[in-house]
Design a protein around this motif. Structure first.
Motif, PDB file in Angstrom:
ATOM      1  N   VAL A  38       0.842  -1.205   0.000  1.00 10.03           N
ATOM      2  CA  VAL A  38       0.000   0.000   0.000  1.00 10.03           C
ATOM      3  C   VAL A  38       0.872   1.247   0.000  1.00 10.03           C
TER       4      VAL A  38
ATOM      5  N   LEU B  46      -6.233   0.529  -6.696  1.00  8.52           N
ATOM      6  CA  LEU B  46      -5.890   0.363  -5.284  1.00  8.52           C
ATOM      7  C   LEU B  46      -7.147   0.284  -4.427  1.00  8.52           C
TER       8      LEU B  46
ATOM      9  N   LEU C  86      -8.170  -2.787  -1.865  1.00 11.40           N
ATOM     10  CA  LEU C  86      -8.473  -2.543  -0.451  1.00 11.40           C
ATOM     11  C   LEU C  86      -9.888  -3.007  -0.108  1.00 11.40           C
TER      12      LEU C  86
END
Length: 365
Positions: free
Chosen positions: A167, A192, A196
C-alpha cells in the motif's frame, strides 16, 4: 414434550407404579386395607420428595461434571442414604402391623434397608447416568463450537491481511503519476481502491469465484507495473471452465505478491509472473510461475518465510482450515534454474455446494 414434563411424568409414574405393585402383592396375600393404600400414597410422595431433593443437590453441586472416581462413591452413598430414610419411615409402621414377623427376623431392618436402597439406587443411577451422558455430549458440542469459532477467527485474520508495504509503495507510485499522467493516476487510485475493498470483504467470505480473484490480481499487477515498468512482465493462461469456481479470497494475490517481492524484485533485469489455471480430476489447479530462486538452507528458508510475512504459511494454513488436512494441497519449488513455481490444488466447488458442504460438516461434528 419438554424435559421438565418428562421428568415429572417419570417421577410420578415410576413411583406410583412401584408402590401400587407392592400394594397389590400385599393385598393378594393379606387382603386389601385402606390404611395400606393411604400409606402407599404417602410413600409415593416421600419418594418423589427425596429423589427430587437428590436432583437439586446433583444440579447445585454439579456432580455430573465430576470425574468418575468421585461421582461413583457419591451415587452409591446417595442410594444407601435415601434407602435408609425410607426404611426409618416404614419400619416402625411394619413393626406395629407385623409384630410377629419382625420379632422372628431380627435382621429384617437390614433387609428393608437393602430393598429400599435397591429401589432408590436404581432411580439415582438412572438419573445420574442420563445427565452424565448429556453433560458429556454438551461438553463435546461446546468443544466443537469453540474449535470451529477459533478456526473461523483464525481464517478471517489470515484471509484479511494485506501487506502494508505494498500500500505504501502503491501510494508513492500514484503520487508520482499525479503530475506526470493524471489519467493513469486516477486509474491507479481505482485499482488500489478495488484491492483494499476486496481485502476488507475477505473476512466475510470463505471463498470467491476465481474470476473475482483474478481481477484483484490484475489490479495489483497493474499497480506494480507502475513501479517496475518494463522490468515486470505478466502473463495469464486461464481455463474458462475455472472462472466461476471457488477459491479462498486474497490467496492468489498473496502468492503473486510473494512472487514479485522475492523473485522479480531481486532480479537485476526484472522478470515475469505467470498465472495458470486448469481442471484435472475434479480439482482446480492454479500455478504461479515467476522469476526467482528458492533458498535451500534450512536457516535461510526460515528467514525467507519470515521475510515473506504471511505469504507461504498463510496459504498453507488457510487451505487446511477451509478444506481439511488432505483435501487441498499447496507446494512451492524450483522448477528450473531461475524459475520458481507455486501450486494450489483445491476441490471443485461452486458457491452453493461449498456452503452446503460446510454446513453438513459442522452438523456431522
Amino acid at each position: 414434550m419438554s424435559k421438565k414434563r418428562i421428568y415429572w411424568a417419570c417421577q410420578v409414574g415410576g413411583w406410583t407404579a412401584l408402590m401400587f405393585y407392592e400394594l397389590l402383592v400385599y393385598s393378594l396375600e393379606d387382603g386389601f386395607e385402606w390404611e395400606m393404600f393411604y400409606f402407599a400414597i404417602a410413600n409415593i410422595m416421600v419418594c418423589i420428595l427425596l429423589t427430587h431433593f437428590y436432583r437439586l443437590v446433583v444440579r447445585e453441586r454439579s456432580w455430573v461434571s465430576q470425574p468418575l472416581y468421585r461421582l461413583v462413591p457419591r451415587v452409591i452413598l446417595s442410594g444407601l442414604l435415601l434407602g435408609l430414610l425410607m426404611t426409618l419411615m416404614n419400619f416402625p409402621i411394619d413393626m406395629h402391623t407385623l409384630k410377629e414377623v419382625v420379632y422372628s427376623k431380627p435382621f429384617l431392618f437390614f433387609s428393608y434397608w437393602l430393598s429400599w436402597s435397591k429401589s432408590m439406587f436404581m432411580w439415582v443411577l438412572s438419573y445420574t447416568i442420563y445427565h452424565y451422558v448429556e453433560s458429556m455430549h454438551d461438553t463435546e458440542i461446546e468443544k466443537i463450537l469453540l474449535k470451529t469459532s477459533v478456526k473461523e477467527t483464525e481464517a478471517k485474520i489470515l484471509r484479511s491481511q494485506l501487506n502494508p508495504h505494498f500500500v505504501f509503495n502503491a501510494l508513492n507510485s500514484i503520487r508520482a503519476l499525479v503530475s506526470e499522467d493524471p489519467s493513469k493516476a486516477q486509474q491507479s487510485v481505482t485499482q488500489l481502491s478495488n484491492i483494499l475493498r476486496n481485502s476488507l470483504l475477505a473476512d466475510r467470505r470463505k471463498t470467491v469465484e476465481l474470476r473475482e480473484e483474478l481481477k484483484t490480481v490484475e489490479d495489483y499487477l497493474a499497480l506494480e507495473k507502475v513501479r517496475y515498468e518494463d522490468r515486470l512482465m505478466a502473463d495469464f493462461h486461464i481455463d474458462p471452465k475455472t472462472l466461476y469456481l471457488q477459491i479462498p479470497p486474497m490467496m492468489l494475490q498473496t502468492l503473486v505478491e510473494n512472487a514479485i517481492k522475492h523473485g522479480v524484485q531481486k532480479a537485476v533485469a526484472g522478470g515475469f509472473v505467470q498465472v495458470t489455471s486448469f481442471l484435472e480430476n475434479n480439482y482446480v489447479h492454479i500455478h504461479i510461475r515467476n522469476t526467482g530462486t528458492l533458498v535451500k538452507k534450512e536457516n535461510d528458508l526460515e528467514k525467507h518465510k519470515e521475510a515473506s510475512g504471511f505469504g507461504l504459511e498463510n496459504t498453507e494454513r488457510r487451505l487446511q482450515l477451509i478444506y481439511g488436512e488432505d483435501s487441498a494441497k499447496f507446494r512451492i519449488f524450483q522448477e528450473s534454474e531461475d524459475v520458481v513455481r507455486a501450486e494450489i490444488i483445491v476441490p471443485i466447488q461452486t458457491e452453493g455446494v461449498f456452503r452446503n458442504n460446510t454446513q453438513s460438516t459442522i452438523k456431522s461434528q
